[in-house]
Design a protein around this motif. Structure first.
Motif, PDB file in Angstrom:
ATOM      1  N   GLY A  69       0.807  -1.206   0.000  1.00  0.00           N
ATOM      2  CA  GLY A  69       0.000   0.000   0.000  1.00  0.00           C
ATOM      3  C   GLY A  69       0.842   1.257   0.000  1.00  0.00           C
ATOM      4  N   VAL A  70       0.156   2.389   0.144  1.00  0.00           N
ATOM      5  CA  VAL A  70       0.806   3.701   0.202  1.00  0.00           C
ATOM      6  C   VAL A  70       0.246   4.461   1.391  1.00  0.00           C
ATOM      7  N   ASN A  71       1.119   5.098   2.161  1.00  0.00           N
ATOM      8  CA  ASN A  71       0.708   5.974   3.248  1.00  0.00           C
ATOM      9  C   ASN A  71       0.626   7.408   2.738  1.00  0.00           C
ATOM     10  N   LEU A  72      -0.494   8.079   3.040  1.00  0.00           N
ATOM     11  CA  LEU A  72      -0.642   9.495   2.716  1.00  0.00           C
ATOM     12  C   LEU A  72      -1.083  10.217   3.983  1.00  0.00           C
ATOM     13  N   THR A  73      -0.179  10.976   4.558  1.00  0.00           N
ATOM     14  CA  THR A  73      -0.432  11.678   5.824  1.00  0.00           C
ATOM     15  C   THR A  73      -0.729  13.142   5.542  1.00  0.00           C
ATOM     16  N   ILE A  74      -1.833  13.626   6.128  1.00  0.00           N
ATOM     17  CA  ILE A  74      -2.240  15.018   5.962  1.00  0.00           C
ATOM     18  C   ILE A  74      -1.974  15.750   7.272  1.00  0.00           C
ATOM     19  N   LEU A  75      -1.042  16.673   7.256  1.00  0.00           N
ATOM     20  CA  LEU A  75      -0.700  17.437   8.459  1.00  0.00           C
ATOM     21  C   LEU A  75      -0.694  18.933   8.146  1.00  0.00           C
ATOM     22  N   PRO A  76      -0.977  19.768   9.157  1.00  0.00           N
ATOM     23  CA  PRO A  76      -0.930  21.222   8.925  1.00  0.00           C
ATOM     24  C   PRO A  76       0.465  21.649   8.488  1.00  0.00           C
ATOM     25  N   THR A  77       0.519  22.497   7.488  1.00  0.00           N
ATOM     26  CA  THR A  77       1.802  22.979   6.999  1.00  0.00           C
ATOM     27  C   THR A  77       1.618  24.327   6.329  1.00  0.00           C
ATOM     28  N   ILE A  78       2.659  25.136   6.322  1.00  0.00           N
ATOM     29  CA  ILE A  78       2.573  26.469   5.722  1.00  0.00           C
ATOM     30  C   ILE A  78       2.298  26.364   4.236  1.00  0.00           C
ATOM     31  N   THR A  79       2.994  25.443   3.572  1.00  0.00           N
ATOM     32  CA  THR A  79       2.789  25.236   2.138  1.00  0.00           C
ATOM     33  C   THR A  79       2.382  23.781   1.918  1.00  0.00           C
ATOM     34  N   PRO A  80       1.076  23.484   1.895  1.00  0.00           N
ATOM     35  CA  PRO A  80       0.620  22.092   1.777  1.00  0.00           C
ATOM     36  C   PRO A  80       1.074  21.472   0.459  1.00  0.00           C
ATOM     37  N   PRO A  81       1.474  20.199   0.483  1.00  0.00           N
ATOM     38  CA  PRO A  81       1.770  19.484  -0.755  1.00  0.00           C
ATOM     39  C   PRO A  81       0.495  19.355  -1.593  1.00  0.00           C
ATOM     40  N   PRO A  82       0.629  19.044  -2.866  1.00  0.00           N
ATOM     41  CA  PRO A  82      -0.559  18.864  -3.715  1.00  0.00           C
ATOM     42  C   PRO A  82      -1.223  17.507  -3.434  1.00  0.00           C
ATOM     43  N   TYR A  83      -1.956  17.418  -2.316  1.00  0.00           N
ATOM     44  CA  TYR A  83      -2.510  16.140  -1.885  1.00  0.00           C
ATOM     45  C   TYR A  83      -3.393  15.499  -2.947  1.00  0.00           C
ATOM     46  N   ALA A  84      -4.197  16.297  -3.625  1.00  0.00           N
ATOM     47  CA  ALA A  84      -5.089  15.744  -4.640  1.00  0.00           C
ATOM     48  C   ALA A  84      -4.295  15.058  -5.748  1.00  0.00           C
ATOM     49  N   GLU A  85      -3.156  15.625  -6.108  1.00  0.00           N
ATOM     50  CA  GLU A  85      -2.320  15.041  -7.156  1.00  0.00           C
ATOM     51  C   GLU A  85      -1.658  13.751  -6.661  1.00  0.00           C
ATOM     52  N   TYR A  86      -1.259  13.726  -5.389  1.00  0.00           N
ATOM     53  CA  TYR A  86      -0.719  12.485  -4.827  1.00  0.00           C
ATOM     54  C   TYR A  86      -1.796  11.398  -4.814  1.00  0.00           C
ATOM     55  N   ARG A  87      -3.024  11.780  -4.428  1.00  0.00           N
ATOM     56  CA  ARG A  87      -4.112  10.795  -4.447  1.00  0.00           C
ATOM     57  C   ARG A  87      -4.331  10.246  -5.846  1.00  0.00           C
ATOM     58  N   GLN A  88      -4.302  11.131  -6.831  1.00  0.00           N
ATOM     59  CA  GLN A  88      -4.526  10.688  -8.201  1.00  0.00           C
ATOM     60  C   GLN A  88      -3.413   9.759  -8.673  1.00  0.00           C
ATOM     61  N   ALA A  89      -2.188  10.051  -8.283  1.00  0.00           N
ATOM     62  CA  ALA A  89      -1.063   9.178  -8.648  1.00  0.00           C
ATOM     63  C   ALA A  89      -1.239   7.801  -8.036  1.00  0.00           C
ATOM     64  N   ILE A  90      -1.724   7.741  -6.809  1.00  0.00           N
ATOM     65  CA  ILE A  90      -1.966   6.462  -6.139  1.00  0.00           C
ATOM     66  C   ILE A  90      -3.039   5.671  -6.879  1.00  0.00           C
ATOM     67  N   ILE A  91      -4.131   6.340  -7.209  1.00  0.00           N
ATOM     68  CA  ILE A  91      -5.238   5.674  -7.894  1.00  0.00           C
ATOM     69  C   ILE A  91      -4.815   5.198  -9.281  1.00  0.00           C
ATOM     70  N   GLU A  92      -4.154   6.073 -10.023  1.00  0.00           N
ATOM     71  CA  GLU A  92      -3.750   5.718 -11.390  1.00  0.00           C
ATOM     72  C   GLU A  92      -2.691   4.624 -11.400  1.00  0.00           C
ATOM     73  N   SER A  93      -1.954   4.471 -10.313  1.00  0.00           N
ATOM     74  CA  SER A  93      -0.946   3.414 -10.215  1.00  0.00           C
ATOM     75  C   SER A  93      -1.563   2.069  -9.844  1.00  0.00           C
ATOM     76  N   GLY A  94      -2.860   2.060  -9.571  1.00  0.00           N
ATOM     77  CA  GLY A  94      -3.537   0.807  -9.284  1.00  0.00           C
ATOM     78  C   GLY A  94      -3.330   0.283  -7.873  1.00  0.00           C
ATOM     79  N   ILE A  95      -2.962   1.172  -6.941  1.00  0.00           N
ATOM     80  CA  ILE A  95      -2.791   0.762  -5.544  1.00  0.00           C
ATOM     81  C   ILE A  95      -4.163   0.445  -4.942  1.00  0.00           C
ATOM     82  N   GLY A  96      -4.250  -0.679  -4.225  1.00  0.00           N
ATOM     83  CA  GLY A  96      -5.533  -1.107  -3.677  1.00  0.00           C
ATOM     84  C   GLY A  96      -5.720  -0.811  -2.202  1.00  0.00           C
TER      85      GLY A  96
END
Length: 326
Positions: A69-96
């Motif tokens: 699997g893949v861990n995706l941690t959402i934490l408060p940060t001054i400049t948030p990473p592009p979480y939606a894009e990371y999610r899409q990469a996970i989905i498109e990679s076929g991670i279950g």
């Protein structure tokens, strides 16, 4: 072989999870965990971009054809990473399977569940676990106060937190914080969990992508050698005890603000610890469980040993405690 709701529903052989660890959850370790029959997690935000994450997933697939699997941690940060894009990469990679952590998982569940991704959410309290279950996660990882990283602010150890969660939840529970061996696995199952999560223990394996000097330091350390930083800020984190973490604790206890310790706790310094092998370079995570860790085995040997000894404990010592009725 130990079969639980978790192994059945998540399609893994053994009820053992290697949770997400910043700078540590890379393809080499994750593939080794998968090959051993446990569930490994690539840490998404260790990869600098979503494209790099997709490449790391592909690299892991070159090493194993078993589930991970893949861990995706959402934490408060001054400049948030592009979480939606990371999610899409996970989905498109076929991670279950995805391990979520940090903030409320509603947005994560809404994105992953329609794509057929199972969500394992990490919590530090029963109330948060109940909320995650209500939101539709497939399982929770419940972190006791002993854990490395963020134990929450309630300070409830696993011996109480795990059975409390088991009493309240209907979905599978993974016990996290303080687990390193067969005794812990058997105890977790007895407390009502469906498996265990190990972080610090998996750091101390041959395939772990950190410097051997850090592994040696963990294996030598006792359960007393951790610090709780950020307590006055109510963002507590358990880390290895060293000159840097002790300085952070002292400054914050004297009334310092986060900006006063920002340079000391910079993630780049923690990464240098793992890469250069100097435990004093920065802040790095380690749990109290390091007091139970004395060796640096290959992942396959570690998992086999835990499962075998757990079965021996259940059949042997525990079975032998049952008296024969007259």
């Amino acid at each position: 072989m130990l079969r639980t709701r978790f192994t059945e529903e998540f399609g893994v052989e053994h009820p053992i999870v290697q949770g997400g660890m910043q700078w540590v959850g890379r393809a080499e370790l994750v593939a080794a965990v998968a090959e051993a029959g446990a569930l490994g997690m690539i840490t998404a935000l260790t990869q600098p971009t979503p494209e790099d994450l997709a490449k790391e997933i592909a690299r892991c697939r070159e090493m194993t054809d078993k589930p991970f699997g893949v861990n995706l941690t959402i934490l408060p940060t001054i400049t948030p990473p592009p979480y939606a894009e990371y999610r899409q990469a996970i989905i498109e990679s076929g991670i279950g399977i995805v391990e979520t952590a940090g903030s409320n998982p509603a947005e994560q569940v809404a994105a992953f569940k329609p794509a057929g991704v199972r969500v394992l959410h990490k919590c530090t309290s029963v109330r948060h676990a109940l909320k995650a279950q209500q939101l539709g996660v497939d399982a929770v990882s419940i972190d006791g106060f002993e854990c490395a990283g963020h134990p929450g602010e309630d300070d409830i150890p696993g011996l109480v937190l795990i059975p409390r969660a088991a009493d309240e939840l209907s979905i599978p529970i993974i016990a996290s914080g303080g687990f390193a061996d067969a005794r812990g696995l058997v105890a977790a199952l007895a407390l009502g969990a469906d498996g265990i999560n190990m972080g610090t223990r998996f750091m101390c394996t041959t395939e772990s992508p950190i410097h051997d000097a850090v592994k040696k330091r963990i294996a030598e350390a006792s359960e007393l050698e951790t610090e709780l930083i950020f307590r006055p800020l109510r963002n507590t984190a358990r880390v290895a005890s060293n000159s840097v973490s002790r300085e952070v604790v002292a400054k914050l206890a004297d009334g310092a603000a986060f900006d006063d310790v920002r340079e000391l706790v910079a993630g780049a310094r923690g990464r240098q610890v793992y890469e250069q092998g100097d435990p004093e370079l920065g802040i790095w995570s380690a749990g109290m469980v390091q007091g139970l860790i004395t060796d640096v085995p290959p992942v396959g040997e570690l998992v086999e040993r835990i499962v075998r000894e757990a079965a021996e404990l259940i059949r042997g010592r525990l079975g032998g405690l049952l008296g024969v009725a007259d």
